[in-house]
Design a protein around this motif. Structure first.
Motif, PDB file in Angstrom:
ATOM      1  N   MET A 235     -86.169  54.617 -28.042  1.00 11.73           N
ATOM      2  CA  MET A 235     -86.021  54.275 -29.153  1.00 11.73           C
ATOM      3  C   MET A 235     -84.555  54.234 -29.699  1.00 11.73           C
ATOM      4  N   GLN A 236     -84.068  53.222 -30.229  1.00 19.13           N
ATOM      5  CA  GLN A 236     -82.721  53.206 -30.837  1.00 19.13           C
ATOM      6  C   GLN A 236     -82.850  53.092 -32.285  1.00 19.13           C
ATOM      7  N   ARG A 237     -82.089  53.791 -32.834  1.00 17.57           N
ATOM      8  CA  ARG A 237     -81.900  53.542 -34.624  1.00 17.57           C
ATOM      9  C   ARG A 237     -80.537  53.159 -34.879  1.00 17.57           C
ATOM     10  N   THR A 238     -80.288  52.040 -35.560  1.00 19.65           N
ATOM     11  CA  THR A 238     -79.005  51.444 -35.877  1.00 19.65           C
ATOM     12  C   THR A 238     -78.772  51.666 -37.636  1.00 19.65           C
ATOM     13  N   GLY A 239     -77.565  52.549 -37.764  1.00 22.30           N
ATOM     14  CA  GLY A 239     -77.545  52.888 -39.141  1.00 22.30           C
ATOM     15  C   GLY A 239     -78.105  54.185 -39.481  1.00 22.30           C
ATOM     16  N   VAL A 240     -77.485  55.456 -39.041  1.00 24.34           N
ATOM     17  CA  VAL A 240     -78.152  56.674 -39.051  1.00 24.34           C
ATOM     18  C   VAL A 240     -77.309  57.525 -39.903  1.00 24.34           C
ATOM     19  N   VAL A 241     -76.213  57.818 -40.071  1.00 22.37           N
ATOM     20  CA  VAL A 241     -75.505  58.581 -40.763  1.00 22.37           C
ATOM     21  C   VAL A 241     -74.186  58.054 -41.541  1.00 22.37           C
ATOM     22  N   THR A 242     -73.033  57.571 -40.615  1.00 21.34           N
ATOM     23  CA  THR A 242     -71.777  57.135 -41.121  1.00 21.34           C
ATOM     24  C   THR A 242     -71.809  55.803 -41.481  1.00 21.34           C
ATOM     25  N   SER A 243     -72.754  55.008 -41.254  1.00 19.64           N
ATOM     26  CA  SER A 243     -72.547  53.487 -41.573  1.00 19.64           C
ATOM     27  C   SER A 243     -73.678  52.862 -41.304  1.00 19.64           C
ATOM     28  N   PRO A 244     -74.094  51.611 -41.614  1.00 20.26           N
ATOM     29  CA  PRO A 244     -75.075  50.681 -41.053  1.00 20.26           C
ATOM     30  C   PRO A 244     -74.833  50.429 -39.328  1.00 20.26           C
ATOM     31  N   TYR A 245     -73.719  50.922 -38.819  1.00 26.40           N
ATOM     32  CA  TYR A 245     -73.428  50.474 -37.564  1.00 26.40           C
ATOM     33  C   TYR A 245     -73.272  51.535 -36.633  1.00 26.40           C
ATOM     34  N   ASP A 246     -73.515  52.808 -37.003  1.00 24.57           N
ATOM     35  CA  ASP A 246     -73.744  54.001 -36.000  1.00 24.57           C
ATOM     36  C   ASP A 246     -75.171  53.808 -35.408  1.00 24.57           C
ATOM     37  N   THR A 247     -75.312  54.470 -34.089  1.00 25.86           N
ATOM     38  CA  THR A 247     -76.657  54.472 -33.478  1.00 25.86           C
ATOM     39  C   THR A 247     -77.028  55.848 -32.762  1.00 25.86           C
ATOM     40  N   LEU A 248     -78.173  55.961 -32.827  1.00 25.24           N
ATOM     41  CA  LEU A 248     -78.692  57.099 -32.121  1.00 25.24           C
ATOM     42  C   LEU A 248     -79.802  56.582 -31.418  1.00 25.24           C
ATOM     43  N   SER A 249     -79.957  56.951 -30.024  1.00 26.36           N
ATOM     44  CA  SER A 249     -80.740  56.417 -28.828  1.00 26.36           C
ATOM     45  C   SER A 249     -81.317  57.727 -28.113  1.00 26.36           C
ATOM     46  N   ILE A 250     -82.738  57.653 -28.093  1.00 26.42           N
ATOM     47  CA  ILE A 250     -83.376  58.703 -27.407  1.00 26.42           C
ATOM     48  C   ILE A 250     -84.143  57.881 -26.118  1.00 26.42           C
ATOM     49  N   THR A 251     -83.732  58.059 -25.059  1.00 29.49           N
ATOM     50  CA  THR A 251     -84.372  57.330 -23.792  1.00 29.49           C
ATOM     51  C   THR A 251     -84.819  58.189 -22.619  1.00 29.49           C
ATOM     52  N   ALA A 252     -85.411  57.693 -21.690  1.00 27.14           N
ATOM     53  CA  ALA A 252     -85.909  58.371 -20.379  1.00 27.14           C
ATOM     54  C   ALA A 252     -85.876  57.303 -19.395  1.00 27.14           C
ATOM     55  N   SER A 253     -85.550  57.690 -18.081  1.00 26.34           N
ATOM     56  CA  SER A 253     -85.656  56.675 -17.236  1.00 26.34           C
ATOM     57  C   SER A 253     -86.503  57.222 -15.733  1.00 26.34           C
ATOM     58  N   TYR A 254     -86.953  56.633 -15.169  1.00 29.71           N
ATOM     59  CA  TYR A 254     -87.704  56.813 -13.762  1.00 29.71           C
ATOM     60  C   TYR A 254     -87.313  56.112 -12.760  1.00 29.71           C
ATOM     61  N   GLN A 255     -86.750  56.596 -11.569  1.00 28.62           N
ATOM     62  CA  GLN A 255     -86.417  55.990 -10.505  1.00 28.62           C
ATOM     63  C   GLN A 255     -86.938  56.424  -9.037  1.00 28.62           C
ATOM     64  N   ARG A 256     -87.142  55.484  -8.294  1.00 30.92           N
ATOM     65  CA  ARG A 256     -87.640  56.168  -6.948  1.00 30.92           C
ATOM     66  C   ARG A 256     -86.756  55.167  -5.877  1.00 30.92           C
ATOM     67  N   ASP A 257     -86.707  56.318  -4.923  1.00 29.09           N
ATOM     68  CA  ASP A 257     -86.032  55.436  -3.403  1.00 29.09           C
ATOM     69  C   ASP A 257     -87.211  54.532  -2.857  1.00 29.09           C
ATOM     70  N   VAL A 258     -86.769  53.463  -2.452  1.00 27.54           N
ATOM     71  CA  VAL A 258     -87.414  52.621  -1.900  1.00 27.54           C
ATOM     72  C   VAL A 258     -87.041  52.291  -0.513  1.00 27.54           C
ATOM     73  N   GLY A 259     -86.169  52.997  -0.147  1.00 34.11           N
ATOM     74  CA  GLY A 259     -85.401  52.740   1.067  1.00 34.11           C
ATOM     75  C   GLY A 259     -85.692  53.844   2.055  1.00 34.11           C
ATOM     76  N   ASN A 260     -84.825  54.218   2.809  1.00 34.04           N
ATOM     77  CA  ASN A 260     -84.911  55.173   4.013  1.00 34.04           C
ATOM     78  C   ASN A 260     -84.035  56.425   3.649  1.00 34.04           C
ATOM     79  N   ALA A 261     -83.706  56.860   2.438  1.00 29.84           N
ATOM     80  CA  ALA A 261     -83.243  58.209   2.256  1.00 29.84           C
ATOM     81  C   ALA A 261     -83.930  59.315   1.708  1.00 29.84           C
ATOM     82  N   HIS A 262     -83.856  59.624   0.438  1.00 29.26           N
ATOM     83  CA  HIS A 262     -84.855  60.740  -0.177  1.00 29.26           C
ATOM     84  C   HIS A 262     -86.314  60.413  -0.260  1.00 29.26           C
TER      85      HIS A 262
END
Length: 287
Positions: free
Chosen positions: A137-164
């Protein structure tokens, strides 16, 4: 989006400089001629200083390139050798916005230019070709102005090749704000949780590897856990136009701290360092 110290380009070149959050001066409304939801693309280039591998205490200078933009409301950007796409269209205004989309990455850790001769004697590893998903989720317009942003994210990625053949989960939080029409700063913090195959592939040392390298054999990384925490910052200054178009100079700096069983690996504890820095300088053009 996480800072994973991918080994070809500056992991901190997260060219969020063209997001609507930094479009205008914090103390004034946007000019009528500026469309915060308009299509735009930023291309940035510059040298980056990185550890020679994750856990190294030796650094290499590499060319860095990053692309970020928005086309028909679909945003995308690169971070090192990863590409993220936000498949949820943005409206270009203030308020909350969900983020969700695919990612692809090439993990180049210990595939070339390994600085320490003992780690090099363990042999080069395969490139890990990873696919996954990220969201938040991202919030635009947080503290200093209508143009600052706060983002909280998470990612998941998996090797589909021949490594780990394993996975990484990376939560993160970031805050970005314009300081004027021409100046912008961004701060972020995150962590990486890895699967047992990931830890074993990059941090364990077999008895054969120990004999070849002189490092002690190690099998303690063959469990899932928190690999690291990391922080980064970016500062940008527009040379022509403003932050929504024209030529910009930027600087980045980041720090990663390896944790627990991964920091205790001889690859890190004896041949490297659990704490590592990275940084980059460059120019970017937005059109």
């Amino acid at each position: 989006m996480t800072n994973t110290l991918l080994q070809l380009a500056a992991p901190a070149i997260l060219l969020t400089m063209t997001s609507p959050a930094i479009a205008q001066n914090a103390s004034s409304p946007p000019p009528a001629s500026v469309d915060l939801g308009a299509d735009r693309i930023t291309i940035g280039i510059g040298p980056a200083l990185l550890p020679s591998y994750t856990g190294s205490d030796q650094y290499i200078l590499v060319p860095g390139i990053a692309v970020q933009g928005q086309v028909s409301g679909i945003a995308f950007d690169t971070a090192g050798s990863s590409l993220y796409v936000d498949a949820i269209k943005g409206h270009g205004g203030t308020g909350w916005k969900p983020q969700l989309g695919p990612l692809i990455a090439a993990r180049l850790n210990r595939t070339t230019r390994i600085g320490d001769p003992r780690v090099s004697a363990l042999g080069e590893l395969n490139t890990a070709w990873e696919v996954g998903v990220w969201g938040g989720m991202q919030r635009t317009g947080v503290v200093t102005s209508p143009y600052d942003t706060l983002s909280i994210t998470a990612s998941y990625q998996r090797d589909v090749g021949n490594a780990h053949r394993s996975y990484m989960v990376s939560p993160s939080i970031s805050y970005s704000t314009p300081l004027s029409h021409k100046d912008y700063v961004s701060l972020s913090a995150g962590a990486d949780y890895i699967g047992r195959g990931f830890g074993s592939y990059y941090f364990d040392i077999s008895t054969v590897g120990a004999a070849a390298s002189g490092l002690a054999a190690y099998g303690g990384a063959d469990r899932a856990g928190w690999q690291d925490w990391n922080t980064s910052m970016l500062a940008a200054h527009s040379l022509t136009g403003d932050l929504t178009h024209g030529l910009t100079v930027f600087a980045t700096a980041g720090h990663q701290r390896l944790l627990g069983r991964y920091a205790r690996s001889p690859i890190v504890a004896d041949a490297g360092n659990a704490g590592q820095w990275n940084g980059a300088l460059g120019v970017a053009y937005t059109f």
